[in-house]
Design an enzyme around this catalytic site. Structure first.
Site, short mmCIF file in Angstrom:
data_model
loop_
_atom_site.label_atom_id
_atom_site.label_comp_id
_atom_site.label_asym_id
_atom_site.label_seq_id
_atom_site.Cartn_x
_atom_site.Cartn_y
_atom_site.Cartn_z
CD GLU A 180 -2.91 -1.31 0.57
OE1 GLU A 180 -3.26 -0.27 -0.04
OE2 GLU A 180 -3.49 -2.40 0.46
CB CYS A 186 -1.42 7.37 1.07
SG CYS A 186 -2.88 6.63 1.81
#
Ligand code: NAD
Length: 472
Positions: free
Chosen positions: A245, A279
């Site tokens: 991720e 993110c």
């Protein structure tokens, strides 16, 4: 002063094999707020052995037995959540309202989603005479970043536990406090010894040793692209699963029929949440080129409305996490200026009147070209770029012209058009008009990684598929 000097191994708080500590710096004050022990390879060995031993029994527990534990975790988490929120403020500088609000809310949301998913998850599925059996993958190394610390810990630990895996968690060195309290939550909830283990320390030592360990079956990493690659390389010789991720540079497309001023203001404010250290932040704002002047006015005002200051006070934005992060953000602001983008808010240095702490100014560049570095690289700070598009095809072309493919945002009035645009985005997660769902799988395409977390689909990372032929 917080001194978290023990590790959680095999159901007990234990001393490190070698005594080595590291300071934890409060980003708001630049002062030492506590210490952690730094684990060595010998500690990694102890934790992995404990997790391997516990796998034999935990992997054989029933759904109901695991549900009981997860429900107990939910109850214990509720008791400690404010303490966790305060720890987050201290470790990474999130304003108190954010730390005790969205940060702990995300952790709680993942616990609740894991409960729902565990109740419904198809561990066994008969297809003809074949039984598709979903079995826990084994011992998991869970490596997390500092930016949404409780979100990332909960989104890995809960599905791993719920599917019958055992694990070693390595929280970020910069933000270790919330994870330490979370480990206490798991202990109080009665997670059996060895199922969950936690080591504090560096990525270079602990993360690398976990990634290469032959008794670790899966590494789940949330972090930067560079670290994701290092882990995949270290993991390759032992053929373990690596779930990545990683970073993003996500496009936020405001369609022509949307209320431009309102959406630009929302996107600008949204970018500054958590000091831009998200993110999935919509860090490239795409607006109709013909309406750039209108967008500039709205973004200027919205950026000016973002108050910056002590995270223990009533400010919208606190500092960034560290001196390095501050320097990185400053470097990108300089690059943006050199590249010729129009600086319409913020800029270099600390906000006026602030002389200490890693505080940046909410910064917006307009009339940015998607070829510029500030449009291509992840700044990971409160820096928004506004890019003009000619028509919908052009907007999608710009959105997809990125090495990353984590998130996307589409806002507009015509629902069918919003949906059609969202479908053409090459990202793993697209929010249409602010859509949010704890059961929606979260993860990226391209250099944003290969993993999918959150909710039921997040469970799939932690299971192996076993086909039992002739079962029925
Ligand atoms: P980072 O990559 O520096 O560190 C992440 C974790 O990896 C830390 O625990 C670190 O100690 C560990 N690590 C470092 N080197 C390692 C190595 N060689 N082997 C094993 N582990 C190692 O990232 P960060 O600065 O903590 O976090 C910011 C990054 O995380 C940004 O790029 C951001 O986009 C990304 N991120 C992604 C998501 C997502 O869900 N896709 C969510 C949050 C953050």
């Amino acid at each position: 002063m917080r001194d978290y000097l023990k590790f959680y191994i095999d159901g007990k708080w234990v001393d490190p094999v070698e005594h080595k500590t590291s300071n934890v710096i409060n980003p708001a004050t630049e002062e030492v707020s506590g210490h952690i022990s730094m684990a060595s390879v010998a500690d990694v060995e102890k934790a992995v052995v404990a997790a391997r031993k516990a796998f034999a029994s935990w992997s054989q527990t029933t759904r109901e037995q695991r549900l009981e534990i997860v429900l107990a975790i939910q109850a214990e988490y509720a008791k400690r959540q404010i303490e966790i929120g305060e720890a987050i403020t201290e470790e990474m500088g999130a304003p108190n309202a954010l730390g005790c609000g969205f940060h702990i809310g995300l952790g709680g949301g993942h616990i609740a989603a894991a409960i729902d998913s565990l109740k419904a998850f198809k561990f066994e599925e008969l297809r003809g005479s074949t039984m598709i059996n979903r079995v826990p993958i084994g011992v998991c190394a869970l490596i997390t970043p500092w930016n949404w610390p409780m979100n990332q810990v909960a989104v890995k630990v809960l599905p791993a536990l719920a599917t019958g895996c055992t694990m070693v968690l390595k929280p970020p060195q910069l933000a270790p406090y919330s994870a330490q309290i979370f480990a206490e939550v798991l202990h109080a909830a009665g997670v059996p010894a060895g199922v969950f283990n936690m080591l504090q320390g560096s990525g270079a030592v602990v993360g690398a040793a976990l990634s290469a360990h032959p008794e670790v079956d899966l590494v789940s990493i949330t972090g930067s692209e560079a670290v994701g690659v290092e882990i995949a390389k270290a993991a390759a010789p032992t053929v373990k699963r690596v779930c990545q991720e990683l970073g993003g540079k996500s496009a936020f497309i405001v369609l022509d029929d949307a209320d431009l001023a309102k959406n630009v203001a929302g996107a600008t404010g949204g970018m500054m949440i958590n000091s831009g250290q998200t993110c999935s932040a919509g860090s490239r704002l795409l607006v109709p080129k013909a309406r750039m002047a209108e967008a500039i006015e709205a973004a200027k005002k919205a950026a000016a409305d973002v108050t910056v200051g002590d995270p223990k006070g009533q400010f919208a934005m606190g500092p960034v996490v560290s001196k390095n992060q501050y320097n990185e953000v400053q470097r990108y602001i300089e690059i943006g200026v050199q590249e010729g983008a129009e600086l319409i808010a913020g800029g270099p240095g600390r906000p006026e009147g602030i002389t200490k702490g890693f505080y940046c100014k909410p910064t917006v560049f307009a009339k940015v070209s998607n070829k510029m570095k500030i449009a291509r690289e992840e700044v990971f700070g409160p820096v928004l770029v506004i890019i003009g598009y000619d028509d919908i095809d052009h907007a999608i072309e710009i959105a997809n012209d990125s090495d990353f493919g984590l998130a996307g945002y589409v806002n507009g009035v015509d629902k069918a058009q919003c949906n059609a645009v969202a479908k053409r985005m090459r990202t793993g997660w697209v929010s249409i008009n602010g859509g949010f769902d704890f059961q929606a799988p979260f993860g990226g395409m391209k250099k944003s990684g290969n993993g999918r977390e959150w909710g039921e689909l997040g469970f799939h990372e932690y299971v192996e598929i076993q086909a039992l032929l002739g079962y029925a």
